[in-house]
Design an enzyme around this catalytic site. Structure first.
Site, PDB file in Angstrom:
ATOM      1  N   HIS A  56       0.849  -1.196   0.000  1.00 53.92           N
ATOM      2  CA  HIS A  56       0.000   0.000   0.000  1.00 53.92           C
ATOM      3  C   HIS A  56       0.879   1.239   0.000  1.00 53.92           C
ATOM      4  O   HIS A  56       2.104   1.142   0.040  1.00 53.92           O
ATOM      5  CB  HIS A  56      -1.015  -0.021   1.145  1.00 53.92           C
ATOM      6  CG  HIS A  56      -0.458   0.032   2.547  1.00 53.92           C
ATOM      7  ND1 HIS A  56       0.323  -0.959   3.083  1.00 53.92           N
ATOM      8  CD2 HIS A  56      -0.599   0.972   3.530  1.00 53.92           C
ATOM      9  CE1 HIS A  56       0.637  -0.641   4.340  1.00 53.92           C
ATOM     10  NE2 HIS A  56       0.097   0.526   4.625  1.00 53.92           N
ATOM     11  N   HIS A  58       1.369   3.903   2.027  1.00 56.10           N
ATOM     12  CA  HIS A  58       1.911   4.623   3.184  1.00 56.10           C
ATOM     13  C   HIS A  58       3.438   4.702   3.144  1.00 56.10           C
ATOM     14  O   HIS A  58       4.107   3.788   2.666  1.00 56.10           O
ATOM     15  CB  HIS A  58       1.448   3.967   4.489  1.00 56.10           C
ATOM     16  CG  HIS A  58       0.007   4.250   4.817  1.00 56.10           C
ATOM     17  ND1 HIS A  58      -0.716   3.496   5.720  1.00 56.10           N
ATOM     18  CD2 HIS A  58      -0.834   5.220   4.368  1.00 56.10           C
ATOM     19  CE1 HIS A  58      -1.940   3.996   5.807  1.00 56.10           C
ATOM     20  NE2 HIS A  58      -2.040   5.030   4.997  1.00 56.10           N
ATOM     21  N   ASP A  60       5.689   4.361   5.339  1.00 49.80           N
ATOM     22  CA  ASP A  60       6.475   3.305   5.987  1.00 49.80           C
ATOM     23  C   ASP A  60       6.360   1.973   5.227  1.00 49.80           C
ATOM     24  O   ASP A  60       6.778   0.922   5.733  1.00 49.80           O
ATOM     25  CB  ASP A  60       6.084   3.135   7.468  1.00 49.80           C
ATOM     26  CG  ASP A  60       4.653   2.670   7.654  1.00 49.80           C
ATOM     27  OD1 ASP A  60       3.757   3.207   6.968  1.00 49.80           O
ATOM     28  OD2 ASP A  60       4.424   1.763   8.478  1.00 49.80           O
ATOM     29  N   HIS A  61       5.834   2.042   3.994  1.00 53.04           N
ATOM     30  CA  HIS A  61       5.743   0.857   3.125  1.00 53.04           C
ATOM     31  C   HIS A  61       6.294   1.116   1.732  1.00 53.04           C
ATOM     32  O   HIS A  61       6.829   0.210   1.102  1.00 53.04           O
ATOM     33  CB  HIS A  61       4.293   0.358   3.055  1.00 53.04           C
ATOM     34  CG  HIS A  61       3.820  -0.111   4.395  1.00 53.04           C
ATOM     35  ND1 HIS A  61       3.846  -1.421   4.781  1.00 53.04           N
ATOM     36  CD2 HIS A  61       3.397   0.600   5.482  1.00 53.04           C
ATOM     37  CE1 HIS A  61       3.446  -1.505   6.039  1.00 53.04           C
ATOM     38  NE2 HIS A  61       3.163  -0.292   6.487  1.00 53.04           N
ATOM     39  N   HIS A 113      -7.578  -0.667   5.302  1.00 63.18           N
ATOM     40  CA  HIS A 113      -6.571   0.191   5.954  1.00 63.18           C
ATOM     41  C   HIS A 113      -6.286   1.362   5.008  1.00 63.18           C
ATOM     42  O   HIS A 113      -6.340   2.525   5.399  1.00 63.18           O
ATOM     43  CB  HIS A 113      -5.328  -0.650   6.224  1.00 63.18           C
ATOM     44  CG  HIS A 113      -4.148   0.101   6.741  1.00 63.18           C
ATOM     45  ND1 HIS A 113      -4.093   0.622   8.007  1.00 63.18           N
ATOM     46  CD2 HIS A 113      -2.959   0.409   6.159  1.00 63.18           C
ATOM     47  CE1 HIS A 113      -2.914   1.224   8.177  1.00 63.18           C
ATOM     48  NE2 HIS A 113      -2.214   1.116   7.067  1.00 63.18           N
ATOM     49  N   ASP A 132      -0.371  -4.094   6.256  1.00 66.37           N
ATOM     50  CA  ASP A 132      -1.047  -3.570   7.452  1.00 66.37           C
ATOM     51  C   ASP A 132      -2.518  -3.998   7.503  1.00 66.37           C
ATOM     52  O   ASP A 132      -3.358  -3.282   8.052  1.00 66.37           O
ATOM     53  CB  ASP A 132      -0.979  -2.033   7.479  1.00 66.37           C
ATOM     54  CG  ASP A 132       0.409  -1.514   7.826  1.00 66.37           C
ATOM     55  OD1 ASP A 132       1.294  -2.329   8.129  1.00 66.37           O
ATOM     56  OD2 ASP A 132       0.585  -0.282   7.775  1.00 66.37           O
ATOM     57  N   HIS A 170       4.073  -4.984  11.041  1.00 70.71           N
ATOM     58  CA  HIS A 170       4.415  -4.272  12.284  1.00 70.71           C
ATOM     59  C   HIS A 170       4.425  -5.214  13.486  1.00 70.71           C
ATOM     60  O   HIS A 170       3.676  -6.198  13.524  1.00 70.71           O
ATOM     61  CB  HIS A 170       3.397  -3.163  12.584  1.00 70.71           C
ATOM     62  CG  HIS A 170       3.461  -2.001  11.646  1.00 70.71           C
ATOM     63  ND1 HIS A 170       4.290  -0.917  11.858  1.00 70.71           N
ATOM     64  CD2 HIS A 170       2.809  -1.755  10.480  1.00 70.71           C
ATOM     65  CE1 HIS A 170       4.136  -0.041  10.873  1.00 70.71           C
ATOM     66  NE2 HIS A 170       3.243  -0.532  10.013  1.00 70.71           N
TER      67      HIS A 170
HETATM   68 FE    FE Z   1       2.499   0.534   8.259  1.00 77.70          FE
HETATM   69 ZN    ZN Z   2      -0.092   1.511   6.664  1.00 78.29          ZN
END
Ligand code: FE
Ligand code: ZN
Length: 253
Positions: A56, A58, A60-61, A113, A132, A170
């Site tokens: 996805h 985001h 942090d991805h 998400h 996530d 995570h």
């Molecule tokens: Fe994440």
């Molecule tokens: Zn995420």
């Protein structure tokens, strides 16, 4: 020939994953939470990266996509939503197949998400990378989607074989376990929560998990069984899911 998965912690609570197709030596990186950490792990293992598989959009991805691609020349595969922050070489959606050497990943749409979130399932090796969407005893927050969409997504993952190894992005498990204990008295839950707390005290990861373990202990997958407890008795399953998600969003454990 199997797929070898190398998992490593990065950022504050993310996991990075490098997956190597043993037949050909081709390597994929699932998401790019931390470019420096990914490049360091590749170097340490002596592996050459072929592709990034994004789940996805985001940061942090997908935030490390550009730096990892510049350093390795790899291709980037992901859902269309990733182009909000970085270009893709190939857009994929539900039912598409991605080859990594002799390994095949099937794309499963798991929005909720984020609207376009996807998971990658290697059926031959019983491995899924779920980003996530599904966490150990938890699930992702609904930043973009509605409960009904997320419930459908979680049901798609729950339909995979019980022995599927599930790599979540995570380490949220201890907090998830505290919440789970507050809403659910599943027979398997208490023992598992104890294992989780002990593992975290030793600094050990609780990821990966399995579909079977999650079906037994994850309060989000078990939401219909908890309906009465969360005030959704007699309601459709996704209402029960929404009530559990709402309870988790305000839980102070
Ligand atoms: Fe994440
Ligand atoms: Zn995420």
């Amino acid at each position: 020939m199997p797929l070898t998965v190398h998992q490593f912690p990065c950022l504050s609570d993310n996991y990075g994953f490098l997956a190597r197709d043993e037949a050909t030596g081709q390597v994929a990186c699932i998401d790019t939470p931390d470019a420096a950490a990914i490049l360091r792990e590749l170097d340490k293992l002596g592996w050459t990266l072929s592709m990034i598989l994004n789940t996805h959009w985001h940061a942090d991805h997908a935030g490390g996509n550009a730096e990892v691609q510049t350093a390795t020349g790899c291709r980037i595969v992901g859902p269309a939503e990733v182009t909000r922050i970085a270009p893709l070489d190939r857009e994929v959606g539900h039912g598409d197949r991605v080859s990594l050497g002799e390994t095949t990943f099937e794309v499963i749409e798991v929005g909720g998400h984020t609207l376009g979130h996807i998971a990658y399932h290697d059926a031959a090796d019983h491995i899924a990378f779920v980003g996530d969407t599904l966490f150990v005893m938890g699930c992702g927050r609904l930043f973009e989607g509605q409960p009904e969409q997320m419930w459908t997504s979680l049901q798609r993952l729950a339909a995979l074989p019980d022995d599927t190894t599930v790599y979540c992005a995570h380490e949220y498990t201890a907090a998830n376990a505290r919440f789970a204990l507050s809403v659910d008295d599943a027979p398997a839950l208490k023992a598992r929560a104890e294992q989780v707390f002990a593992a975290r005290e030793r600094g050990e990861p609780t990821v990966p998990t399995t579909i079977g373990q999650e079906k037994a202990t994850n309060p989000f997958l078990r939401a219909p069984l908890l309906a009465a407890h969360v005030g959704a008795a007699g309601q459709p399953d996704h209402f029960a899911f929404a009530a559990v998600r709402q309870a988790k969003d305000v839980f102070k454990g």
